[in-house]
Design an enzyme around this catalytic site. Sequence first.
Site, PDB file in Angstrom:
ATOM      1  N   LYS A   1       0.833  -1.200   0.000  1.00  0.00           N
ATOM      2  CA  LYS A   1       0.000   0.000   0.000  1.00  0.00           C
ATOM      3  C   LYS A   1       0.865   1.247   0.000  1.00  0.00           C
ATOM      4  CE  LYS A   1      -3.763  -1.308   2.243  1.00  0.00           C
ATOM      5  NZ  LYS A   1      -4.351  -1.681   3.552  1.00  0.00           N
TER       6      LYS A   1
ATOM      7  N   ARG B   1      -3.586   2.857   8.437  1.00  0.00           N
ATOM      8  CA  ARG B   1      -3.792   1.528   7.841  1.00  0.00           C
ATOM      9  C   ARG B   1      -2.511   0.717   7.957  1.00  0.00           C
ATOM     10  NH1 ARG B   1      -6.380   4.872   3.887  1.00  0.00           N
ATOM     11  NH2 ARG B   1      -8.435   4.111   3.315  1.00  0.00           N
TER      12      ARG B   1
ATOM     13  N   GLY C   1      -6.367 -10.618   8.386  1.00  0.00           N
ATOM     14  CA  GLY C   1      -6.000 -10.912   9.768  1.00  0.00           C
ATOM     15  C   GLY C   1      -5.196  -9.797  10.388  1.00  0.00           C
TER      16      GLY C   1
ATOM     17  N   MET D   1      -4.605  -5.531  11.082  1.00  0.00           N
ATOM     18  CA  MET D   1      -5.445  -4.370  11.323  1.00  0.00           C
ATOM     19  C   MET D   1      -5.802  -3.717   9.999  1.00  0.00           C
ATOM     20  SD  MET D   1      -4.851  -1.078  13.706  1.00  0.00           S
ATOM     21  CE  MET D   1      -4.853   0.136  12.406  1.00  0.00           C
TER      22      MET D   1
ATOM     23  N   ARG E   1      -6.123   1.966 -10.022  1.00  0.00           N
ATOM     24  CA  ARG E   1      -5.735   0.546 -10.200  1.00  0.00           C
ATOM     25  C   ARG E   1      -6.162   0.124 -11.596  1.00  0.00           C
ATOM     26  NH1 ARG E   1     -10.302  -1.760  -5.984  1.00  0.00           N
ATOM     27  NH2 ARG E   1     -12.035  -0.740  -6.996  1.00  0.00           N
TER      28      ARG E   1
ATOM     29  N   HIS F   1     -21.110 -39.534 -24.669  1.00  0.00           N
ATOM     30  CA  HIS F   1     -21.447 -39.474 -26.098  1.00  0.00           C
ATOM     31  C   HIS F   1     -22.015 -38.109 -26.448  1.00  0.00           C
ATOM     32  CE1 HIS F   1     -24.183 -40.159 -29.572  1.00  0.00           C
ATOM     33  NE2 HIS F   1     -23.141 -40.852 -30.007  1.00  0.00           N
TER      34      HIS F   1
ATOM     35  N   SER G   1       1.405 -37.952 -30.571  1.00  0.00           N
ATOM     36  CA  SER G   1       0.371 -36.995 -30.188  1.00  0.00           C
ATOM     37  C   SER G   1      -0.153 -37.428 -28.828  1.00  0.00           C
ATOM     38  CB  SER G   1      -0.748 -36.998 -31.227  1.00  0.00           C
ATOM     39  OG  SER G   1      -1.772 -36.133 -30.806  1.00  0.00           O
TER      40      SER G   1
ATOM     41  N   CYS H   1      -3.431 -33.596 -28.500  1.00  0.00           N
ATOM     42  CA  CYS H   1      -4.761 -33.484 -29.105  1.00  0.00           C
ATOM     43  C   CYS H   1      -5.855 -33.762 -28.101  1.00  0.00           C
ATOM     44  CB  CYS H   1      -4.889 -34.395 -30.318  1.00  0.00           C
ATOM     45  SG  CYS H   1      -4.832 -36.145 -29.889  1.00  0.00           S
TER      46      CYS H   1
ATOM     47  N   TYR I   1       3.074 -28.527 -31.505  1.00  0.00           N
ATOM     48  CA  TYR I   1       1.771 -27.878 -31.672  1.00  0.00           C
ATOM     49  C   TYR I   1       0.821 -28.326 -30.573  1.00  0.00           C
ATOM     50  CZ  TYR I   1       0.218 -32.379 -33.297  1.00  0.00           C
ATOM     51  OH  TYR I   1      -0.069 -33.716 -33.333  1.00  0.00           O
TER      52      TYR I   1
END
Lengths: 884, 884
Positions: A23, A93, A102, A104, A337, A453, A769, A837, A857
């Site tokens: 931060k 902060r 967890g 502050m 951001r 199927h 393959s 494949c 590939y």
Amino acid sequence: MAKKWVYLFAEGNGTMRDLLGGKGAGVAEMTNAGLPVPPGFTITTEACREYYANDKQFPAGMWEQSLEALKKVEQQTGKKFGDAKNPLLVSVRSGAKFSMPGMMDTVLNLGLTPDTLPGMIQLTNNPRFGYDAYRRFIQMFGKIVMGIDAEKFEHALQAKKEAKGVKLDTELTAGDLKEVGEEFKKIFKAETGREFPTDPYEQLRLAINAVFASWGGKRAVDYRNFSKIPHDLGTAVNVQTMVFGNMGSDSGTGVAFTRNPSTGENLLYGEYLTNAQGEDVVAGTRTPQKIAHLHDEMPAVFDQFKANAERMEKHYRDVQDLEFTIERGKLYMLQTRGGKRTAQAAVKIAVDMVNEGLISKEEAVMRVEPVQIEQLLHRRIDPSAKLQVIAKGLNASPGAATGKAIFDPDTAESLAKQGEKVILVRTETSPDDVHGMLGAQGILTARGGATSHAAVVARGLGKPCVSGCESLKIDYENGQFTTGGATVKEGDLISINGSSGEVILGAVPMIEPEMGAELKALLGFADGIRKLGTWANADYPRDARKAREYGAEGIGLCRTEHMFFEAERLPIVQRMILSDDPRVRKESLDKLLPIQKEDFKGIFRAMDGYPVIIRLIDPPLHEFLPSYEELLVEVALLREKGDKPDELAEKEALLKKVAAMREANPMLGLRGIRLGLTRPDITEMQVRAIFGAAIEVTKEGVVAKPEVMIPLTGHFNELRIVRDQLEGVAKEVMDQAGVKIEYKFGTMIEVPRAALTANEIAEYAEFFSFGTNDLTQTTFGYSRDDAEGKFLLEYVQRGILPNNPFQVLDRDGVGELMRIAVTKGKATRPNLEVGICGEHGGDPSSIEFCNSLGLNYVSSSPFRVPIARLAAAQAALTQTERDR
Amino acid sequence: MAKKWVYLFAEGNGTMRDLLGGKGAGVAEMTNAGLPVPPGFTITTEACREYYANDKQFPAGMWEQSLEALKKVEQQTGKKFGDAKNPLLVSVRSGAKFSMPGMMDTVLNLGLTPDTLPGMIQLTNNPRFGYDAYRRFIQMFGKIVMGIDAEKFEHALQAKKEAKGVKLDTELTAGDLKEVGEEFKKIFKAETGREFPTDPYEQLRLAINAVFASWGGKRAVDYRNFSKIPHDLGTAVNVQTMVFGNMGSDSGTGVAFTRNPSTGENLLYGEYLTNAQGEDVVAGTRTPQKIAHLHDEMPAVFDQFKANAERMEKHYRDVQDLEFTIERGKLYMLQTRGGKRTAQAAVKIAVDMVNEGLISKEEAVMRVEPVQIEQLLHRRIDPSAKLQVIAKGLNASPGAATGKAIFDPDTAESLAKQGEKVILVRTETSPDDVHGMLGAQGILTARGGATSHAAVVARGLGKPCVSGCESLKIDYENGQFTTGGATVKEGDLISINGSSGEVILGAVPMIEPEMGAELKALLGFADGIRKLGTWANADYPRDARKAREYGAEGIGLCRTEHMFFEAERLPIVQRMILSDDPRVRKESLDKLLPIQKEDFKGIFRAMDGYPVIIRLIDPPLHEFLPSYEELLVEVALLREKGDKPDELAEKEALLKKVAAMREANPMLGLRGIRLGLTRPDITEMQVRAIFGAAIEVTKEGVVAKPEVMIPLTGHFNELRIVRDQLEGVAKEVMDQAGVKIEYKFGTMIEVPRAALTANEIAEYAEFFSFGTNDLTQTTFGYSRDDAEGKFLLEYVQRGILPNNPFQVLDRDGVGELMRIAVTKGKATRPNLEVGICGEHGGDPSSIEFCNSLGLNYVSSSPFRVPIARLAAAQAALTQTERDR
């Protein structure tokens, strides 16, 4: 001189995460980028470490440096800490290197005291705001800094509301809230034994101490243990000036994107409210204005904001999502951001930014999530539509469809021929249902996994499919299905979302797919970067054409058996399988030969000049036969009735044959190359068809490059024998025609033994393959159809497996076998062509892994080729980064 | 001086195989050992190589050296080559380093000519023998040396027999044979264009040349290519004096073993005939005498022979199988070789020889084939019995049995209770048949592989079983089965041989098993040598006791689910599986708990002090349920009849549940640890039973060492969670009882992923046990039940696979995964206990491999423990040899 424990925002920058925390470094970066950030300072993580090393005492000089920094902040803001007229309020902060629950969180409005409160009320001209802010501060400070049970404060607030006979906090008046504040102070004293601090410096000191202490709290320690974050990093503390958008009509607050996050259009996009705080924008009690309107209301502020937005986009070289507040005419940037965006916007923005010279093509490629692209390539449900989802199954084939729910394939086919849109709904589908599936817009089944199927055929056809929707109870007799409370009668409109697995009541608005100019441009960038070839799995010429359209550079898997399932062919196939008479078998194969040849010709034409890997017959032959269970029942009934002895005898004979071919585990049975060895006539016919087709299209001027792929090899001897036989056939066909075709013979690697003995297998294979669907099944010992419904989804939900290994390649197991196979295979044959494949060929994480293995590939369904192109480029970039 | 091309037998020895070939080195060894070997010489392989290097000319000096050697042979024998009175005849044989078909075999009686023939006739006083020997020599020489088609000679011989009106060669007279000889010479001339050589030196030169030439012949070259024998070794030529046992009553011939090859008794064992040739002993026209009788007939020769036999046994340090001939009172030893022997003899001889100080214990252990031992441990069919084999199936469980063929388990059970012996014959068996199997002597099924229900249960029960006997057509309705031509009616006597897979009509004589003193002694030697532990798979206390009796040092696999199948338990198990009500499930499990506990107590008692690995439930739960197919038919028929609505509703509900639990590939489905994760209540009950049992027997003074084995782990997270849960239960049970039990938790390695990620899995496992049955299934992608019947046996027959990988461990694939698992597992946990409990645990080749991997133990069925003990010792010795 003491160590430097405290950095003004202007003294840090974005690279100082170790010292200033995430931060602190971020806010320093914004400050240095010239943004009007509310001033403040960061106490370093080093101070925190020293605090722990020093028996939880502030390190020497830290408090003094903090006070000095606070003085500078007072100078910058013109406000003063503890001042009755124009008080400086701050937020405190925590901020470690890594974001960490967890610890502050945030204390706002620190600096409010009985002295400064009147000033704030005067400045905002809003006593209710003032008292509310004060009681909130006491509550937050009490709870977060002093660890008082939040219930106590809530209880007191509740009591006040009851006393006043109101229900909402907002119904309490300024006076009520003032009393609540007093009540809260009493609670504070009762719980802590001391008065609520009226000295802002004491407030600050306590808050800083609380941040440090929270680093060593149980929840934070547990979290670090779980996430393997070292315990000795420490946390920084950020102290920042509070600014207020509710100080009159020259104040306000808003959020904006530097470009439209929905369309990608290069225009400021956002909204704001005057005289309001951030929470008012969210609350929706007042309607915010479009950001453009700020230009009319506060032209100078707008110009300044626009300039800031542009500067931030340039600085971060990406679309920014900005939060801002205007306090009495002065603009403050609170946060910036990277802006979340839709798929369409992501593509357009990336390409636009390249054209604007803002980012490189490589950066553009890294800016789009590959899976987002899928949304652009399937018809999809309008995300803004309200849906009545009645069930959820597996997302078996992507895309969405609406149509009448129809429960039998014949009706589906005939309605489709009349131009009706239908969704075929079945418990599960079988080859007998294919004609109905061809006519349907989409398929919904109650049983079967992502390789059932229905799922496989649907993906092949490019139709959406939701499978294994177990909550569906289909009542064929009464023509309806129920799921949960809903009942759908045959003919009722339903929609399915094959990308999410949702089943929806009624019709829904759709967005048509598009392969726009920007997407083409982005994929063009990707093509220039990637090292992996992107091929497609296609069983039919139409799929091959679609694959080319999407940029496929070859067919990695053409499954020949789907061709056998087509309605007019199946009876021939069944006769061929069932007959014991070699003449009948040959006759049937002779009939199939020209049909298969036509299929292959179409594919070769579509892939002119590109390789086409054709896999010889793979599934067990009994898959082509009628259902054993149905026959069993038919025979039992015919026997019982006893009135049709001829039909009984015929069915009994058929049952006997089907029974003899049944298998306990067909996945591990007589299929693949095992069929090629025990029934060589079938594969021989297929090779004749392949080379016959290649020769015929060659005469048309098409360049055919067949690669014959033999499935399921486990031992090199299998491949040696089958290849010998089939290459002989291929040569005979070419010799007879006097035409030479460029071809390869190779095998799938889909059982572990093939991978482990790849050095031997590569002696007889010009290419490998990876059939990662089957390889995943055998490596894990999972039957996909059984596992997904019965335990695999539970495994993923419970975190036993990080992903469904049928979707995301399991690198440690399956991937390790692939690595072994590539290493051993290339040791024998250095120019071995290796690809994948299985369905993983279209999954970005798996593609990244394939890239790291140096495969040639990846092959995926045509619709996923664009995803693969992008993912392959990202993989190449990530790899380059890693190798550096 | 020319190189030494020729060695007299006395000049060589057994180590000179490279130079003298196998045969030449062997005969030289015998000669040097002092045996009266017919003298002769060997022409070296070097001469053969030189012959080929020198355009197929004899190397310089070779012929001259041969003549010199021949002279020395003449001196030794007192005979003369070509002499008319006392001619020296010789045999000429090829003899390469490796025995090799396709090379020239043997030419006998070389040296017979018109000049020497009369001398031979006179010496033998047997004209018929003389003429027969001559015509045979011409025939052999013509065919083997000159390459004349053998048919030509046979044709002429046949013509003579026809002319004489006789059928057999032996019916031809001396005069007939003389004429045949003349006929043969004409054929020789017609075919070769030259006269049959009458000069014995020319005969010899041609024969030596023919031996050399045969090395380069096509058949020999093909054989060397096939067997990967180098082509440049060359062959030696052996020239040896012929001796004749048919030279009167002071001559003779015989064969003998130095010890009885059937019983192992240490007494000369053999037979002989006086005035006869070797072929007369074989022909059976005269009855040979027992060797002891030679002592009476020719005491001096007998003593000499006995001394030779003893010397040879001492020399070779093993039982010898000797051939001898006595020529006119002079003893010649023709051959000595290791004697083949029965299992019983092998064991006795090995042990006796250790006791006699002849061999070491290590040698004794190497002298017995482990699989031979199996014969001694099962009741077996008398090998001398004539059998009417009517069918052949898989040798699914060893041993033999005779009984009435009975087709249903109820009858089998009730007949057995009446003391009848029955063989249960079923198409296949299911849990419902177990009571019948318990009563039966043996089990015969028409379907199912070596891991079918019938096979697994039979092995567990130690009963013989022939499974998958596909030719069996069982007609339950008419109470009979047919196979081939035979029909067996219910109640007919049949026998089965579970070691060979044979089905035999009628009763057969049996030999009862024995674990004699010698076998115990031999296994004692083995125990002192082996490094591998030998454990047993046992599901019941009686198996465990049997295992201990056979020397098992632990239980490597106790399958808990078989206990579920027993008749009185199955209904409870089914209720537990089918109920959706957690209370009913708990109630059922509570009922099963004490039953399982009793089982385990029995096993712990039997294994007092030894480890017992208990595998938690493994099979898919639907295996315990009624058959889906049967229910389907029942429901269809009930629906059709419509007269029993209540029963229909009940069956429909059951069908629905069974259908929901069905799996496409149960082998890869919801079983093993996956059950432990989805149905933790069952495994929890099992762990309670295990530790409860251990605690109770501890109080009896028994030392229980349970090791809890979790099957089918594929990902370490599975094991982490299940182990956490179950170890918690174990601790709770122990804490409650206040008794501490020494225990381990571990897993089976039976899917490839477990092996590949063994480093992670070993974090949560104190032991690994290779389930090589399943690991073979998943590594190859073979379903054993389907593969063995449908293609695997064909694969082995065609040489596609060297062995059935379910019998002999596949080292390249499955073995490689085991190697990876051991390496990775021990990297994480150096003291990891690793064993094997698949069927390979009892296979000697697989045991050798396990020894090389450094496993801790092999576990096999109790009956195979002795085999494993011996094989493990052999593996240790072989390994030591290799490491040297």
